[in-house]
Design a protein around this motif. Structure first.
Motif, PDB file in Angstrom:
ATOM      1  N   LYS A  55      60.395  32.825 -30.394  1.00 32.22           N
ATOM      2  CA  LYS A  55      61.625  33.596 -30.606  1.00 32.22           C
ATOM      3  C   LYS A  55      61.404  35.102 -30.475  1.00 32.22           C
ATOM      4  O   LYS A  55      62.139  35.907 -31.061  1.00 32.22           O
ATOM      5  N   THR A  56      60.426  35.502 -29.683  1.00 34.16           N
ATOM      6  CA  THR A  56      60.180  36.933 -29.469  1.00 34.16           C
ATOM      7  C   THR A  56      59.428  37.129 -28.156  1.00 34.16           C
ATOM      8  O   THR A  56      58.521  36.336 -27.837  1.00 34.16           O
ATOM      9  N   PRO A  57      59.768  38.170 -27.386  1.00 32.90           N
ATOM     10  CA  PRO A  57      59.019  38.468 -26.151  1.00 32.90           C
ATOM     11  C   PRO A  57      57.552  38.781 -26.401  1.00 32.90           C
ATOM     12  O   PRO A  57      56.732  38.699 -25.485  1.00 32.90           O
ATOM     13  N   GLY A  58      57.231  39.143 -27.655  1.00 32.41           N
ATOM     14  CA  GLY A  58      55.844  39.454 -27.994  1.00 32.41           C
ATOM     15  C   GLY A  58      55.001  38.227 -28.289  1.00 32.41           C
ATOM     16  O   GLY A  58      53.777  38.345 -28.457  1.00 32.41           O
ATOM     17  N   GLY A  59      55.619  37.046 -28.343  1.00 37.63           N
ATOM     18  CA  GLY A  59      54.892  35.833 -28.699  1.00 37.63           C
ATOM     19  C   GLY A  59      53.652  35.576 -27.867  1.00 37.63           C
ATOM     20  O   GLY A  59      52.567  35.322 -28.424  1.00 37.63           O
ATOM     21  N   PRO A  60      53.725  35.632 -26.522  1.00 36.92           N
ATOM     22  CA  PRO A  60      52.524  35.377 -25.709  1.00 36.92           C
ATOM     23  C   PRO A  60      51.398  36.371 -25.974  1.00 36.92           C
ATOM     24  O   PRO A  60      50.221  35.991 -25.975  1.00 36.92           O
ATOM     25  N   THR A  61      51.747  37.642 -26.190  1.00 37.10           N
ATOM     26  CA  THR A  61      50.720  38.662 -26.434  1.00 37.10           C
ATOM     27  C   THR A  61      50.032  38.444 -27.772  1.00 37.10           C
ATOM     28  O   THR A  61      48.797  38.554 -27.885  1.00 37.10           O
ATOM     29  N   ILE A  62      50.810  38.138 -28.808  1.00 36.55           N
ATOM     30  CA  ILE A  62      50.212  37.865 -30.123  1.00 36.55           C
ATOM     31  C   ILE A  62      49.375  36.589 -30.067  1.00 36.55           C
ATOM     32  O   ILE A  62      48.286  36.508 -30.668  1.00 36.55           O
ATOM     33  N   ALA A  63      49.834  35.604 -29.313  1.00 34.23           N
ATOM     34  CA  ALA A  63      49.071  34.360 -29.171  1.00 34.23           C
ATOM     35  C   ALA A  63      47.734  34.617 -28.485  1.00 34.23           C
ATOM     36  O   ALA A  63      46.707  34.029 -28.866  1.00 34.23           O
TER      37      ALA A  63
END
Length: 584
Positions: A285-293
């Motif tokens: 639920k956030t565009p930042g999800g892949p980067t944090i993952a």
């Protein structure tokens, strides 16, 4: 930090144990021959430096020479050390509880003991001794207060201080100085003096620069609007992961002194929209999800290190449906609305929800705060009195580190005061900020202090929210600066410092008159006094910057020559006046 007295009454910010003992230590010409600074023969660099610093300032304040020795034969001993050495000299001090930067200062008979944690604790303890008992101050790296006296009594004391914040970084030009950093107990993210991070901030392109990879491997970079572009790394690309993993593995082995390694987004709002990233974005639920993952997966390979990721721009919202590794450090970057409102207000409800969301995922959080508006570094910036409550908001929620992004350029409103106040607050967020401000104003500006304090109070109360600078405010502020400059007119050092602080008012006044003239030229130019006031502040601005030796100023993060500001303002007002006259 947590604060406790000897009854162990807990407050939430700084651990301070304060126990009254029975005997004091007197330093004077009479006792000099019976006094020595005692350290172990195998002392660490922080302990050795602490001893030399104390020796130097005893000489400056009392004009006596106290030797540094490895034996304890002197009647009056100032014992400085860490670990086992302190255990042998003062078994009641538990140095293992002092962490890295904590310290204990205590009197024991005719001995004064400064016991430090495993890092710079001994040095920080000495600087506290110099401030608290010698009355010394370091306002800037070049401006100090060193009281001269014939004797000094250090009262019976048992003081322990242990900071809660491991990262205490004040990003101001003056605070980068190594002597200033040590005196004020700063630990920077990256500096030549002290660093927690092996690599810091927007780091993806530092590790994988597009010049090296993009032409041959565009798939390593973000797919934006259907096209691979070197705006961000593609966080779901396996080769990107392996390159980052290999880089981190090599650096961590070769640079074991660092405990934090940032793997973070570049400074723009673009994010990868490829077929592998989109499902992660939808799930989290956030565009930042892949980067944090990506950072989270890397962290699991280095359980003894902290891999850090910025919660910034499109990564600011916490991801859903993701469990974070305990060693994934989140560097949360709040987004100030106007730089003069307290974070504790309802205006920041969105930020409150974001931060609370991150707290549900991890306790390993630092904050990267913006304490100045980079789009208008030279203007009035009335947020001095909310720096403490803003920091406290996050400290009370349990953050472990704080990076204050201020003004790295050699100008800006009260830059020296801001650096000083923030440095004190990062060590003890519970201190009396008004007392710190008063102490600095008196020491740095002399008799101009009361007028400048009133100016700070008025701008802080009047220029809040969307309130604009009015002519009435300008006149009141001018009166205060006239009084301030008049009070130190025969003291050129103080006078120049006060004149420098007047520049933001002159800058803001010129801008305010220009804005008013732009909105209604006819009404503005019909009022001769307003036009005269504009010219007065414009010429006053030019005089001030020249007399203060300022040749360039910063606007919208661009370092521009002085003449460009002056000529642009003059030409804009001239154009507006000509258009108004043509209508007549």
């Amino acid at each position: 930090m947590k604060r406790l007295n000897f009854l162990f009454f807990a407050l939430p910010l700084l651990l301070v144990v304060n126990v009254i003992c029975a005997q004091s230590l007197v330093l004077s010409q009479r006792t000099a021959s019976q006094t020595a600074i005692v350290i172990a023969d195998n002392s660490t660099q922080p302990t050795s430096k602490a001893a030399k610093e104390l020796q130097k300032y005893i000489k400056k304040t009392l004009s006596i020479d106290v030797p540094i020795t490895n034996n304890g034969n002197a009647k009056n001993q100032i014992i400085i050390g860490q670990g086992d050495y302190i255990k042998s000299m003062a078994p009641e001090v538990n140095t293992s509880k002092l962490g890295t930067d904590g310290y204990t200062i205590l009197t024991k008979g005719t001995k004064l003991i400064i016991a430090g944690g495993s890092g710079k604790g001994p040095l920080f303890g000495v600087y506290t001794l110099l401030e608290k008992y010698f009355g010394c101050r370091m306002y800037t790296a070049d401006v100090m207060k060193i009281p001269k006296r014939s004797s000094l009594t250090i009262p019976a004391v048992n003081l322990t201080e242990i900071p809660t914040l491991i990262l205490r970084d004040v990003f101001y030009l003056g605070a980068m100085d190594s002597s200033y950093s040590d005196w004020h107990k700063l630990i920077h993210a990256r500096s030549t003096n002290s660093s927690l991070f092996g690599i810091f901030a927007h780091t993806g392109f530092q590790i994988m620069p597009p010049k090296q990879y993009f032409n041959t491997h565009p798939e390593y970079y973000s797919l934006v609007k259907g096209k691979r572009q070197p705006l961000q790394l593609d966080p779901t690309n396996k080769d990107v992961y392996n390159i980052l993993l290999g880089w981190l593995n090599a650096k961590i082995k070769n640079q074991p002194q660092y405990n934090y390694w940032s793997v973070s987004v570049e400074d723009n709002g673009s994010y990868c929209e490829c077929d592998k990233c989109l499902p992660v974005i939808n799930n989290t639920k956030t565009p930042g999800g892949p980067t944090i993952a990506l950072a989270n997966n890397l962290a699991q390979n280095f359980p003894n290190e902290n891999i850090s990721a910025l919660a910034y721009s499109y990564t600011r919202n916490p991801p859903q449906n993701m469990k974070l590794a305990p060693n994934l450090n989140i560097m949360y970057c709040p987004q100030p609305k106007n730089y003069v409102s307290s974070y504790q207000g309802d205006d920041y409800a969105e930020m409150h929800n974001q931060f609370d969301g991150w707290q549900k995922l991890t306790k390993n959080i630092f904050v990267w705060d913006y304490v100045i508006d980079y789009s208008a570094l030279e203007s009035i910036h009335p947020n001095l009195l909310i720096l403490k409550p803003n920091l406290q908001y996050f400290v009370n929620k349990g953050i472990k580190g704080y990076f204050a992004e201020g003004n790295i350029f050699p100008d800006g409103e009260f830059a020296e005061l801001r650096a000083y106040l923030l440095s004190k607050l990062t060590w003890d967020p519970n201190l009396d900020d008004n007392a710190v401000i008063d102490d600095f104003l008196q020491g740095f500006y002399g008799d101009a202090a009361p007028s400048l304090k009133r100016y700070i109070q008025l701008t802080s109360s009047q220029l809040t929210g969307n309130n604009k600078l009015t002519e009435s405010m300008i006149n009141n502020y001018d009166d205060l600066f006239d009084a301030a400059m008049n009070s130190v007119k025969n003291q050129p050092v103080y006078l120049k410092r006060v004149q420098k602080e007047r520049i933001p008012l002159q800058y803001s006044a010129v801008q305010a008159y220009l804005d008013e003239a732009s909105k209604d030229p006819d009404q503005f130019f019909n009022n001769t006094q307003k036009y005269n006031n504009f010219n007065t502040h414009l010429e006053g601005f030019l005089t001030s910057v020249k007399q203060c030796g300022i040749k360039r100023l910063v606007h919208n993060e661009n370092n521009l020559p002085l003449y460009q500001f002056y000529s642009d303002w003059k030409n804009k007002m001239s154009t507006l006046k000509s258009k108004s006259l043509m209508k007549k």
